[in-house]
Design an enzyme around this catalytic site. Structure first.
Site, PDB file in Angstrom:
ATOM      1  N   GLU A 272       0.692  -0.831  -0.254  1.00 14.84           N
ATOM      2  CA  GLU A 272      -0.537   0.303  -0.115  1.00 14.84           C
ATOM      3  C   GLU A 272       0.290   0.686  -0.111  1.00 14.84           C
ATOM      4  O   GLU A 272       0.394   2.401  -0.238  1.00 14.84           O
ATOM      5  CB  GLU A 272      -0.469  -0.218   1.413  1.00 14.84           C
ATOM      6  CG  GLU A 272      -1.964  -0.892   1.422  1.00 14.84           C
ATOM      7  CD  GLU A 272      -3.131  -0.635   2.251  1.00 14.84           C
ATOM      8  OE1 GLU A 272      -2.702  -0.042   3.278  1.00 14.84           O
ATOM      9  OE2 GLU A 272      -4.065  -1.414   1.981  1.00 14.84           O
ATOM     10  N   HIS A 293      10.225 -26.061  -0.948  1.00 10.35           N
ATOM     11  CA  HIS A 293       9.885 -27.285  -1.609  1.00 10.35           C
ATOM     12  C   HIS A 293       8.675 -27.515  -2.582  1.00 10.35           C
ATOM     13  O   HIS A 293       7.950 -28.165  -2.704  1.00 10.35           O
ATOM     14  CB  HIS A 293       9.703 -28.669  -0.602  1.00 10.35           C
ATOM     15  CG  HIS A 293      11.205 -29.256   0.567  1.00 10.35           C
ATOM     16  ND1 HIS A 293      12.087 -29.597   0.213  1.00 10.35           N
ATOM     17  CD2 HIS A 293      11.681 -28.153   1.265  1.00 10.35           C
ATOM     18  CE1 HIS A 293      12.883 -29.818   1.346  1.00 10.35           C
ATOM     19  NE2 HIS A 293      13.283 -28.833   1.495  1.00 10.35           N
ATOM     20  N   LYS A 399     -13.302   0.636  -1.767  1.00 12.24           N
ATOM     21  CA  LYS A 399     -14.330   0.722  -0.736  1.00 12.24           C
ATOM     22  C   LYS A 399     -15.631   1.424  -1.214  1.00 12.24           C
ATOM     23  O   LYS A 399     -16.553   1.087  -1.329  1.00 12.24           O
ATOM     24  CB  LYS A 399     -13.901   1.811   0.430  1.00 12.24           C
ATOM     25  CG  LYS A 399     -12.888   0.723   1.234  1.00 12.24           C
ATOM     26  CD  LYS A 399     -12.024   1.181   2.517  1.00 12.24           C
ATOM     27  CE  LYS A 399     -11.081   0.880   3.421  1.00 12.24           C
ATOM     28  NZ  LYS A 399     -10.657   1.460   4.382  1.00 12.24           N
TER      29      LYS A 399
HETATM   30  O1  PA5 Z   1      -4.102   1.439   5.775  1.00  8.52           O
HETATM   31  C1  PA5 Z   1      -4.473   2.360   5.517  1.00  8.52           C
HETATM   32  O2  PA5 Z   1      -5.100   2.667   6.432  1.00  8.52           O
HETATM   33  C2  PA5 Z   1      -5.634   0.628   5.030  1.00  8.52           C
HETATM   34  O3  PA5 Z   1      -4.972  -0.225   4.872  1.00  8.52           O
HETATM   35  C3  PA5 Z   1      -6.864   0.184   6.063  1.00  8.52           C
HETATM   36  O4  PA5 Z   1      -5.742  -0.641   7.357  1.00  8.52           O
HETATM   37  C4  PA5 Z   1      -7.776  -0.454   6.346  1.00  8.52           C
HETATM   38  O5  PA5 Z   1      -8.851  -0.102   5.053  1.00  8.52           O
HETATM   39  C5  PA5 Z   1      -8.829   0.093   7.314  1.00  8.52           C
HETATM   40  O6  PA5 Z   1      -9.047   0.451   7.193  1.00  8.52           O
HETATM   41  P1  PA5 Z   1      -9.989   1.595   8.579  1.00  8.52           P
HETATM   42  O7  PA5 Z   1      -8.893   1.245   9.819  1.00  8.52           O
HETATM   43  O8  PA5 Z   1     -11.030   3.052   8.219  1.00  8.52           O
HETATM   44  O9  PA5 Z   1     -11.339   0.294   9.252  1.00  8.52           O
END
Ligand code: PA5
Length: 407
Positions: A272, A293, A399
């Site tokens: 990310e 393996h 999302k």
């Molecule tokens: O790194 C990020 O911001 C995202 O991957 C969030 O961790 C994930 O989408 C969950 O979001 P939230 O904590 O708002 O529910």
């Protein structure tokens, strides 16, 4: 410092690494300046955090005294850090089982968890920075009535709900204020995948019996260490340069059976933070020696589009000796060391670039060092590549599309 790297087998000249050090130095200064957006995690272990630690430890004690099961509802950065640590680390204190929900939409998994909650005294911890993530909201709505049923009313259920979310924004914050849940916050300037050292990661770890004080001390040691300028920056430089030289994939190879979920956490962190604008090494993980393996053949002779990062825990927590057979008298640790050296030699001679990361042992303090090392490395690699390490427009667009379909 207990975390060390070896870049001797990357095929990169020392001069090339040296040439990029001023730039990584500037990136580190920017991270530490406090002026860059979403860099609140940088100073977490070295100060900002101390006041909250006591609160988390007391809350964890209260949970352990009251409940038989702690259900954490969260996804992505709101569960991976805790899950990885719980899987990896020894438990120093009495803890209770922690179960994660809301990290998938699998009916069968929901059903099993719901059945377990019905049978046990449960405290619920819902974690969402945004407060609106679909998987999390859905799980929360499914589980809340179970608590109300067990404890007789919504008010009694509310006493057994902990919400960790943004201090002001979002639907979860609104509900928390309205219903009076126990609450902690994820600071506004800390993104989900950098939140492992906030209550989002630390509370579930503490409930499970992990020594979170030692973990934070380890992170603080890494933050204050001179290795910032060498080991940590050099790993970032190697990842950046290997990408420039055409490598597309990073195999993160975990030489310990309890590090599988750390691999999931790293994939989120690297994927990310760096997978943007058509670039970024594709992060993928293997566990050694198991996967030698299954994937060993591909690594040795398949399409050479990858680099390897080998994460090795040098000392086992206990020694075991082979009683008989060809390896009689050797310890498992000695055999494992031979496996690691054998992999390095075989892959080095096939021209595969390998970065080694070594830690002495898998305990809370060193694990804290490691988390901080990986977070910072990731941010620096992204900065060298010219992308923002702290946004995730790709996740947001998935999302948004899902919300459109469901609305
Ligand atoms: O790194 C990020 O911001 C995202 O991957 C969030 O961790 C994930 O989408 C969950 O979001 P939230 O904590 O708002 O529910």
């Amino acid at each position: 410092m207990n975390i060390r790297i070896n870049t001797d087998n990357t095929g990169i000249d020392a001069d090339e690494i040296e040439a990029l050090r001023p730039e990584t130095g500037k990136a580190l200064d920017r991270l530490w300046s406090g002026r860059e957006a979403m860099t609140g995690w940088v100073q977490l272990p070295t100060g900002r955090y101390e006041e909250e630690l006591e609160y988390i430890l007391n809350l964890a004690d209260a949970v352990k005294n009251e409940a038989e099961l702690f259900v954490v509802i969260g996804i992505g950065g709101s569960y991976l850090g805790a899950k990885a640590a719980i899987e990896a680390l020894p438990k120093y204190e009495r803890g209770i089982p922690v179960k994660f929900l809301g990290n998938n939409l699998c009916t069968d998994y929901f059903w099993e968890t719901v059945e377990e909650i019905k049978k046990k005294k449960t405290i619920l911890c819902v974690i969402s920075k945004s407060g609106s993530t679909m998987e999390v909201r859905t799980a929360f709505e499914i589980v809340k009535p179970l608590l109300a049923e067990r404890y007789g009313s919504e008010e009694e259920a509310a006493k057994r709900i902990i919400a960790i979310t943004d201090a002001e924004k979002g639907a979860l914050r609104e509900e928390t204020t309205e219903k009076g849940y126990t609450t902690m916050t994820i600071a506004d300037d800390i993104g989900g995948r950098y939140s492992v050292l906030t209550p989002a990661g630390l509370l579930p770890m503490a409930v499970c019996g992990i020594d979170i004080r030692a973990l934070l001390e380890g992170a603080a040691e890494m933050a204050g260490s001179p290795e910032w300028d060498t080991d940590l920056a050099d790993y970032a430089i190697c990842r950046y340069l290997l990408q420039q030289k055409g490598k597309e994939v990073e195999f993160i190879e975990l030489c310990h059976s309890r590090l599988g979920y750390l691999g999931e956490w790293i994939k989120q962190l690297y994927g990310e933070s760096e997978g943007k604008e058509g670039g970024g090494l594709l992060p993928t993980t293997l566990t050694f020696s198991t996967d030698l393996h299954s994937m060993g053949q591909y690594l040795q002779q398949g399409r050479q589009i990858f680099m390897e990062t080998l994460l090795v825990v040098d000392e086992p927590s206990i020694q075991m000796t082979v009683p008989a057979g060809p390896q009689a008298g050797k310890t498992l640790a000695e055999i494992s060391e031979a496996m690691v050296k054998g992999v390095i030699e075989a892959h080095r001679s096939a021209g595969i670039p390998i970065v080694e990361i070594h830690m002495d042992r898998l305990d809370a303090r060193e694990y804290g060092q490691l988390l901080y090392f990986l977070e910072t490395t990731c941010a620096i690699t992204a900065m060298l590549s010219g992308v923002n390490p702290f946004d995730q427009p790709g996740v947001e667009s998935y999302k948004a599309e899902m919300h459109k379909l469901l609305d």
